[in-house]
Design a protein around this motif. Structure first.
Motif: not given
Length: 654
Positions: A2, A4, A51, A66
């Motif tokens: 992930l 961000v 998210l 994201v």
């Protein structure tokens, strides 16, 4: 896994968009847990919802990126996001009571995920559902699958939410306060389960929590969030050994523990700035003990304190020792006649089946509880979720009618009272409920909610002035009186519930997990408030909680409950310092400690808590007790008096 970058989220307010998350960036690798810490209302839950693309109607994604495994989620359509949610990424929500569908059974809600993302139906799906409920520690899963959320305790609802999140076997799990409503043994079990699944699947986890003990146990890296911005990011070791930002240092100083008993906890003055009035410089400046002129003029840039430890702060001095704290007036001595006297209290719920709804058994939720609370003292009632703690609290107020037993308040018998007599008694006895959102009327403004009890019970005086004073006491602004419950964060709603209970100036408060939804800084403020009120007014508390740090700080006496019965009781020093019952010893060994060195060896209890609908013969704890013998299976033990105040209900205590 992930990534961000510069995520900015806001909420529409008229023609403006107020930023709740203002340019945060972080990454989570496979098998890594990234913990997000911060005060209630600072944007942690909004980040999680962003998210997952689950922002409310007024929510707006203003900018940023994201990416999950290189795939940009913010560019996906809503139809495409449905394949991600529940499958590749899942979320455990903060308030299970409002996240579970009240008109669907537990089995149907877990089955939706299995059918949509694992293609399981029929018997295969049911077998998997039972396995998931057992994994999260729910006893009698066959019965629970066919029950509705309102039939479950707060902790059980939270475990069902975790089972739903894990059903899709996600690559990324976003856990928003996943252990808030859980007692320490189930919390330890859930954290073990999450760690095990993470190791097996390489699952990444974003852990949003205010419990520094859970952070110390689970997190690999930690990000501290304040007013929509990240202010410190560090590895677990660096975070606990050398916190750099004044806000992080203040969070550690606000932690309650036994060494601060009788003292005022350190609090952070003021409040998180509102979204409509963010300061131009450092957003923490108005509350910071290290503030400098540059802090009010210029937003600080990131700097690296150590490799892998970044902080966003102009101040670069060393951490100072905490200022000495003043003492708080202690409670009245225990020798006084009890304000509340409960004898052999029982609450049994009928189990009905068939078309004619015949009673086929009973749930022994409370099965012979006796306790006493003197004026100005605090009795902590602790035990696992579903053991009957909340039912005891509601039965005292006659919100649930006891099956048998006696409840006397200031010498007056409450059992059997109704109408005007019961209303007059409730003037002296109030309750702070576990779920603040469910207990606040969504159609009333906050000022009306707080004043409602004063009007109904005939408490005189200027209601508007009283409401303003109560809001100030619990750390909310005056304009909160004109707003509705949905406009507040979970922690702020809990403070409103406390203000409502205090409005009628009761002699005894039943506090059902009153600090479970609060971060440590607000928790310190509420504990100081409760302690001060007790010292000034002599108010007594029945404090239902699973937070042993709060018990150590606040309680004078402790009663430990298991499957509807009290198994050990005594002064806080006796029960916490020298626990004698095997169950109490196991509870204390499971408490997460907010330090790198952790606690001692944990006592792992085998099996699950038995169902109160089918309690075991003999001692109820014997199926899980490491010391159980034949006599434990045959006969329920008598209480053993260990001192004038300390009693343990166990065959093997001398």
């Amino acid at each position: 896994m992930l990534q961000v970058k510069d995520l900015r989220l806001g909420f529409a307010s008229g023609e403006r968009t107020l930023l709740a998350v203002d340019g945060i960036s972080f990454a989570i690798e496979r098998g890594e847990t990234f913990a997000l810490l911060g005060e209630s209302g600072c944007g942690k839950s909004a980040t999680a919802q962003g998210l997952m693309r689950l922002l409310p109607t007024a929510g707006r994604i203003v900018g940023g990126s994201v990416q999950l495994d290189g795939e940009e989620l913010l560019a996906r359509s809503e139809a495409e996001m449905r394949a991600y949610r529940g499958g590749r990424m899942a979320m455990i929500f903060q308030e299970p009571a409002t996240s579970l569908n009240p008109v669907l059974t537990v089995g149907r809600q877990i089955g939706e995920v299995l059918e949509r993302h694992r293609c399981l139906r029929g018997e295969a799906a049911r077998a998997r559902m039972l396995d998931l409920l057992r994994q999260v520690g729910i006893a009698d899963p066959e019965r629970r699958l066919d029950e509705y959320p309102f039939q479950l305790s707060g902790g059980m609802k939270q475990r069902v939410m975790i089972a739903i999140a894990l059903a899709g076997e996600p690559e990324l799990l976003i856990a928003d306060e996943p252990t808030t409503a859980l007692d320490v043994t189930v919390q330890a079990q859930i954290l073990d389960l999450l760690a095990q699944l993470q190791a097996e699947r390489g699952m990444g986890m974003l852990l949003i929590t205010h419990d520094l003990g859970v952070v110390a146990r689970m997190a690999h890296r930690i990000g501290v969030m304040y007013a929509g911005e990240l202010v410190e990011v560090a590895s677990r070791e660096e975070f606990f050994s050398a916190p750099c930002h004044p806000y992080t240092q203040a969070l550690f100083a606000a932690l309650p523990d036994v060494s601060r008993r009788g003292m005022t906890l350190t609090t952070i003055p003021g409040q998180v700035p509102s979204l409509a009035a963010m300061p131009a410089g450092c957003r923490f400046a108005d509350r910071c003990p290290q503030v400098m002129p540059v802090c009010r003029e210029q937003s600080p840039a990131w700097r690296e304190a150590q490799p892998g430890h970044a902080v966003r702060c102009h101040w670069q001095g060393a951490q100072e020792a905490s200022a000495p704290v003043s003492s708080v007036a202690d409670a009245l001595p225990s020798g006084q006649a009890p304000l509340l006297d409960v004898a052999d209290l029982k609450v049994h719920f009928p189990i009905r089946k068939g078309i004619l709804q015949r009673t086929v058994g009973h749930v022994h939720a409370v099965d012979g509880v006796s306790l006493a609370i003197s004026p100005g003292r605090t009795l902590a009632l602790v035990g696992e979720s579903g053991c009957g703690k909340t039912t005891v609290g509601k039965a005292l107020l006659q919100l649930i009618r006891p099956t048998a037993g006696s409840v006397r308040l200031a010498g007056e018998e409450l059992t059997g009272l109704s109408g005007r007599d019961l209303r007059a008694a409730r003037r002296q006895l109030q309750m702070i409920f576990q779920d603040p959102f469910a207990s606040l009327n969504p159609r009333l403004r906050i000022g009306e909610i707080i004043a409602e009890g004063m009007t109904a019970l005939g408490v005189g005086g200027d209601a508007a002035a009283a409401v303003r004073a109560l809001l100030q006491q619990v750390g909310l602004p005056d304009d909160a009186a004109e707003r509705f419950p949905h406009e507040f964060s979970g922690g702020q709603r809990q403070r409103i519930a406390i203000a409502r209970a205090l409005a009628v100036q009761p002699a005894l408060l039943v506090c059902d997990e009153p600090t479970s939804a609060l971060d440590v800084s607000v928790q310190a403020q509420i504990l100081n408030l409760l302690k001060t009120l007790q010292g000034e007014l002599g108010v007594a508390y029945l404090f239902i909680t699973h937070n042993f740090a709060v018990v150590e700080y606040l309680a004078h006496d402790v009663a430990v409950m298991y499957l509807g019965r009290i198994v050990e009781r005594g002064s806080a020093d006796e029960v916490l310092g020298n626990p004698r019952h095997p169950y109490t010893q196991a509870l204390l060994s499971a408490v997460p400690v907010p330090r790198l060195d952790g606690a001692g060896e944990r006592i792992r209890l085998p099996g699950e808590t038995p169902s109160p609908a089918k309690p075991p013969s003999g001692c109820h704890f014997h199926p899980r007790c490491p010391q159980a013998t034949e006599v434990c299976r045959e006969r329920y033990p008598d209480g053993k008096t260990l001192s004038d105040t300390h009693v343990a209900v166990c065959h093997w205590v001398n």
